[in-house]
Design an enzyme around this catalytic site. Structure first.
Site, PDB file in Angstrom:
ATOM      1  N   CYS A   1      19.384  44.105  22.361  1.00  0.00           N
ATOM      2  CA  CYS A   1      20.425  43.200  21.886  1.00  0.00           C
ATOM      3  C   CYS A   1      19.805  42.278  20.856  1.00  0.00           C
ATOM      4  O   CYS A   1      18.612  42.012  20.882  1.00  0.00           O
ATOM      5  CB  CYS A   1      20.984  42.385  23.035  1.00  0.00           C
ATOM      6  SG  CYS A   1      21.936  40.981  22.490  1.00  0.00           S
TER       7      CYS A   1
ATOM      8  N   CYS B   1      22.023  37.333  21.406  1.00  0.00           N
ATOM      9  CA  CYS B   1      22.670  36.603  22.494  1.00  0.00           C
ATOM     10  C   CYS B   1      22.462  37.291  23.823  1.00  0.00           C
ATOM     11  O   CYS B   1      23.099  36.949  24.798  1.00  0.00           O
ATOM     12  CB  CYS B   1      24.149  36.496  22.199  1.00  0.00           C
ATOM     13  SG  CYS B   1      24.823  38.069  21.690  1.00  0.00           S
ATOM     14  N   SER B   2      21.558  38.275  23.866  1.00  0.00           N
ATOM     15  CA  SER B   2      21.319  39.053  25.079  1.00  0.00           C
ATOM     16  C   SER B   2      22.628  39.524  25.697  1.00  0.00           C
ATOM     17  O   SER B   2      22.903  39.295  26.867  1.00  0.00           O
ATOM     18  CB  SER B   2      20.477  38.289  26.083  1.00  0.00           C
ATOM     19  OG  SER B   2      21.073  37.066  26.425  1.00  0.00           O
ATOM     20  N   CYS B   3      23.431  40.166  24.878  1.00  0.00           N
ATOM     21  CA  CYS B   3      24.687  40.740  25.364  1.00  0.00           C
ATOM     22  C   CYS B   3      24.353  41.799  26.401  1.00  0.00           C
ATOM     23  O   CYS B   3      23.511  42.644  26.172  1.00  0.00           O
ATOM     24  CB  CYS B   3      25.442  41.402  24.218  1.00  0.00           C
ATOM     25  SG  CYS B   3      25.743  40.260  22.885  1.00  0.00           S
TER      26      CYS B   3
END
Lengths: 199, 145
Positions: A102, A105-107
């Protein structure tokens, strides 16, 4: 915002606000909070992904629906919500292995996979995986992908969240879905580890 | 990334310490369990602030008891659904507010700021193709003569 009835989103924002204020005061650092988060990172969320993978291994029709529309197929099992919307499942094969990163935003589809590990949120993981996935998987994760398999690295975003359907291991003929699910780890669904060994 | 054994032992030790710390708190059913990421963040924040010397643990315990009691004494028809970690957040805010560590109005303002910031504001484009491909390296096997 009403004092009596806070939504989950409001409380989450409040937690962020408190953390940022305490950091500004010099009482805390993000790393100090992370340290306690790390201890429990495997225990957030239902981690239902293993159940979904096991069902896909056992039921070819479900697998077809899962690969067609993961969000709808997970909803069949009552799984969804949170950051699980718009999921795409990538199927591993003898020819191709998938792994997920990712950008900012560390989706991450946490209703399915649980909480993202801290390394997943580090920019180094992403940049190294994009540059040299075969090397990173082998050196950082001890996961050797044979040279005969292509590796595809997918970028999750808030619009599409990817996760991996690993290959069903040999030696599991006749296993129940519950037995199969015990082999599936979070890391195997991110694509950085094989599924558990068949004992 | 594999955790070295020493790291795992440290984690287990920290964890035992935490289990002891939170063992006497009210309102817990069974093991610590987190349904949403913010719950774990709130838990870690409260513990980290205590470990950093931000407040005595007893103050948090008392505040948590008070928050849960207030909920229990509210009419069932009007009160918010039970959320254990919401009480952690309320208790933590009460402790910090009473000690003057943070200004409660400032917390409201900051919370609204967080809510007003779009999630993932830099990263909302869908990516439909792999971002990197490491092709298979098939070596052709020479034909037998």
């Amino acid at each position: 915002m009403s004092e009596a009835d806070r939504t989950s989103e409001e409380i989450a924002a409040r937690v962020k606000a408190l953390e940022s204020m305490l950091i500004e005061q010099g009482l805390l650092t993000t790393e100090m909070v992370d340290r306690y988060v790390d201890i429990y990172e495997n225990e957030v969320g239902p981690q239902l992904g293993a159940k979904v993978v096991a069902k896909a291994w056992a039921d070819p029709e479900f697998k077809a629906r899962l690969l067609q529309d993961a969000t709808a197929a997970c909803a069949e099992l009552g799984i969804g919500g949170g950051q699980g919307e718009h999921m795409v499942v990538l199927e591993d094969s003898d020819e191709v292995h998938h792994a997920v990163v990712c950008t900012l935003c560390s989706c991450y589809p946490w209703p399915v996979l649980g909480l993202p590990p801290n390394w997943y949120k580090e920019p180094q993981y992403r940049s190294r995986m994009v540059r040299a996935p075969r090397k990173v998987l082998a050196e950082d994760f001890g996961y050797e992908i044979p040279d005969t398999r292509e590796i595809r690295v997918w970028d999750s975003s808030s619009e599409i969240r990817y996760w991996v359907l690993p290959q069903r291991p040999a030696g599991t003929d006749g296993w129940s879905e519950e037995q199969l699910a015990t082999l599936v780890t979070r890391d195997s669904m991110i694509g950085v580890a094989p599924v558990g060994a068949v004992s | 990334m594999t955790t070295p054994v020493a790291g795992a032992e440290l984690t287990a030790e920290l964890r035992r310490g935490l289990d002891t710390l939170v063992g006497d708190l009210p309102g817990r059913s069974g093991d610590l369990a987190f349904d949403e990421p913010w719950e774990l963040r709130a838990f870690a924040l409260v513990v980290a602030a205590y470990e950093a010397g931000g407040y005595p643990w007893g103050e948090f315990q008392q505040a948590l008891i008070a928050s849960i009691r207030q909920w229990e004494e509210s009419p069932a028809a009007t009160r918010a659904p039970w959320s254990y970690y919401e009480h952690w957040v309320r208790a933590f805010e009460a402790v910090l507010g009473e000690r003057g560590t943070v200004d409660r109005d400032a917390v409201e303002v900051r919370t609204c700021d967080v809510l007003a910031t779009p999630k993932n504001r830099n990263h909302h484009e869908p990516h439909y193709e792999p971002i990197a491909v490491d092709p298979a390296r098939t070596t052709s096997i020479p034909e037998a003569p």
